[in-house]
Enzyme design. Structure first.
Site, short mmCIF file in Angstrom:
data_model
loop_
_atom_site.label_atom_id
_atom_site.label_comp_id
_atom_site.label_asym_id
_atom_site.label_seq_id
_atom_site.Cartn_x
_atom_site.Cartn_y
_atom_site.Cartn_z
N ARG A 87 0.83 -1.20 0.00
CA ARG A 87 0.00 0.00 0.00
C ARG A 87 0.86 1.25 0.00
NH1 ARG A 87 -3.37 -0.76 4.49
NH2 ARG A 87 -4.94 -1.65 3.12
N TYR A 88 1.97 1.21 0.73
CA TYR A 88 2.88 2.36 0.80
C TYR A 88 4.12 2.00 0.00
CZ TYR A 88 0.06 3.09 5.03
OH TYR A 88 -0.96 3.24 5.92
N ARG A 91 7.24 0.09 1.90
CA ARG A 91 7.11 -1.10 2.76
C ARG A 91 5.98 -2.00 2.31
NH1 ARG A 91 5.14 3.54 4.81
NH2 ARG A 91 3.62 3.62 6.50
N CYS A 100 -2.97 -18.40 13.87
CA CYS A 100 -2.58 -17.60 15.03
C CYS A 100 -2.62 -18.51 16.25
CB CYS A 100 -3.57 -16.46 15.25
SG CYS A 100 -3.63 -15.31 13.87
N CYS A 104 -8.63 -13.71 18.06
CA CYS A 104 -9.20 -12.56 18.76
C CYS A 104 -10.55 -12.27 18.13
CB CYS A 104 -8.29 -11.35 18.57
SG CYS A 104 -6.55 -11.73 18.89
N CYS A 107 -10.81 -9.62 15.44
CA CYS A 107 -9.75 -9.64 14.43
C CYS A 107 -10.17 -8.94 13.14
CB CYS A 107 -9.34 -11.07 14.10
SG CYS A 107 -8.08 -11.13 12.82
N ARG A 109 -8.64 -9.28 10.40
CA ARG A 109 -8.40 -10.18 9.25
C ARG A 109 -9.22 -11.44 9.43
NH1 ARG A 109 -2.64 -8.90 9.33
NH2 ARG A 109 -2.44 -7.10 7.97
N ASP A 269 -11.35 -1.45 13.73
CA ASP A 269 -11.79 -1.43 12.33
C ASP A 269 -13.26 -1.85 12.23
OD1 ASP A 269 -9.31 -0.66 11.18
OD2 ASP A 269 -8.56 -2.70 11.51
N ASP A 306 -7.23 3.11 10.56
CA ASP A 306 -6.99 2.60 9.21
C ASP A 306 -8.22 3.02 8.41
OD1 ASP A 306 -5.79 1.10 7.12
OD2 ASP A 306 -4.90 -0.20 8.66
N LYS A 313 -3.26 4.19 7.16
CA LYS A 313 -3.45 4.64 8.54
C LYS A 313 -3.13 6.13 8.68
CE LYS A 313 -1.88 0.20 10.32
NZ LYS A 313 -1.37 -0.28 9.03
C1 LIG Z 1 -0.36 -0.99 8.79
C2 LIG Z 1 0.24 -1.26 7.50
C3 LIG Z 1 1.61 -1.00 7.29
C4 LIG Z 1 2.52 -0.48 8.37
O1 LIG Z 1 2.25 0.85 8.64
P1 LIG Z 1 3.18 1.65 9.62
O2 LIG Z 1 2.49 2.97 9.76
O3 LIG Z 1 4.53 1.75 8.97
O4 LIG Z 1 3.25 0.88 10.91
C5 LIG Z 1 2.13 -1.25 6.05
N1 LIG Z 1 1.38 -1.73 5.05
C6 LIG Z 1 0.06 -1.97 5.22
C7 LIG Z 1 -0.72 -2.48 4.07
C8 LIG Z 1 -0.54 -1.75 6.45
O5 LIG Z 1 -1.85 -2.01 6.62
S1 SF4 Z 2 -5.84 -9.93 15.71
FE1 SF4 Z 2 -6.29 -11.53 14.17
S2 SF4 Z 2 -4.33 -11.82 13.10
FE2 SF4 Z 2 -3.86 -10.82 15.08
S3 SF4 Z 2 -3.48 -12.50 16.54
FE3 SF4 Z 2 -5.62 -11.94 16.73
S4 SF4 Z 2 -6.67 -13.39 15.37
FE4 SF4 Z 2 -4.51 -13.38 14.75
#
Ligand SMILES: *Cc1c(COP(=O)(O)O)cnc(C)c1O
Ligand code: SF4
Length: 342
Positions: A87-88, A91, A100, A104, A107, A109, A269, A306, A313
């Protein structure tokens, strides 16, 4: 006691009463409570227990609000190859495994993690690494998942070595809940496997309540800090878990004491079936203000949202500066206002 993984396990442990809605909740997200986590639950007050609330399924999960999304942070659209989210520019996320140690209930995801979808195959991982090799602008690789520390030491070492061999990857960041919820996994072998030869390795641990930092978790964090890894803390702001100033203050202090620098406080989220965890941004800002007046700068996370739809974010903490026609007005940590020329 093994990890609790079924509704029957939870019933047997007295953590839930039978309820058909929990079957639906379990279908949406697998259940897992490690013995370390189960031991933290206060059974005398299950209904209000901040640990049970995070991991024991609830009938509230079957309530889906119209604004809730299957892919709340838009990862899907930013995934050029399986296992990568880019996305960025500088990174990427690399998700080598989808399991996991715990699941959670909030979560973000939840549609992606869980047993069944296990890990990237060797060929998929190779394609993900090839993508990173081909993109010289990638300065940092963030291992997430799932939980990357669920890879055994051998696979983890191979992955860290492969990333370390890519000259433009300067930093490897590992996001994990393992040191907190399954501290016994942080063995000498695992710590050694994490050591890159060249790249800087940072470890971000996910921790939401001060009670999670029990002696075994603190010992695991100490092993990692002693090995030289800088540690960051990530916390999700959750109603009924940590949405009060005293709990957040105690958590941030406990993290700093364990040599973990609080990095982000995540606004929850818009995940399906998590309305019971949601807090307003106004409430989050008020909590951040309460921390600012009370705690060391070391204990201050950045409060981030986010932005739904894959926009990344942004900090959403309280504003301390207001632009008045004649001057800037700055609010201090004690709520007093001051003029600042300019
Ligand atoms: C959260 C996230 C990051 C990391 O973001 P930082 O602000 O550097 O901690 C990088 N890529 C994606 C897709 C993310 O969701
Ligand atoms: S938030 Fe989601 S991805 Fe993170 S440890 Fe919990 S269940 Fe796993």
């Amino acid at each position: 006691m093994p990890t609790l993984r079924t509704l029957e396990d939870l019933e047997r442990e007295g953590l839930i009463a039978p309820d058909p809605r929990l079957v639906e909740a379990e279908q949406a997200l697998a259940i897992a409570l490690t013995p370390d986590v189960a031991a933290l639950i206060d059974r005398r007050d299950l209904a209000n227990d901040p640990i049970a609330r995070q991991f024991v399924p609830s009938a509230c999960e079957t309530k889906i609000a119209p604004e809730e999304l299957a892919d709340p942070i838009g990862d899907e659209a930013r995934s050029p190859v399986k296992g990568i989210v880019h996305r960025y520019p500088d990174r990427v996320l690399l998700k080598p495994i989808h399991v996991c140690p715990v699941y959670c209930r909030f979560c973000f995801r939840r549609e992606k993690v869980g047993p069944g979808s296990e890990a990237l195959s060797a060929a998929e991982l190779e394609s993900a690494l090839a993508y990173i090799r081909d993109h010289a602008e990638i300065w940092e690789v963030i291992l997430t998942g799932g939980d990357p520390l669920m890879l055994g030491p051998r696979r983890l070492r191979a992955l860290i070595e492969a990333l370390d061999a890519i000259p433009h990857v300067a930093v490897i960041r590992v996001h994990s809940r393992v040191p907190i919820v399954d501290p016994g996994r942080v063995s000498d072998d695992l710590v050694a496997a994490l050591k890159p030869g060249r790249a800087g390795l940072w470890l971000a641990v996910h921790c939401n309540h001060p009670r999670e930092l029990a002696p075994p978790a603190r010992a695991a964090l100490a092993r990692l800090a002693d090995a030289g890894f800088p540690l960051l803390g990530q916390t999700v702001l959750l109603a009924g878990v940590n949405d009060d100033a005293d709990t957040l203050a105690a958590l941030m202090r406990a993290l700093v004491t364990a040599r973990v620098k609080p990095y982000y406080l995540h606004h929850p989220d818009l995940v399906r079936g998590t309305g019971h965890f949601r807090v307003s941004i106004e409430r989050g800002q008020a909590l951040m203000k309460a921390l600012r007046g009370r705690l060391s700068g070391l204990a201050q996370p950045t409060y981030v949202l986010d932005v739904p739809g894959g926009h990344g974010k942004v900090p959403v903490g309280p504003a301390y500066v207001r632009d008045d026609p004649d001057a800037l007005r700055v609010e201090d940590a004690f709520g007093k206002h001051h003029r600042y020329p300019g």
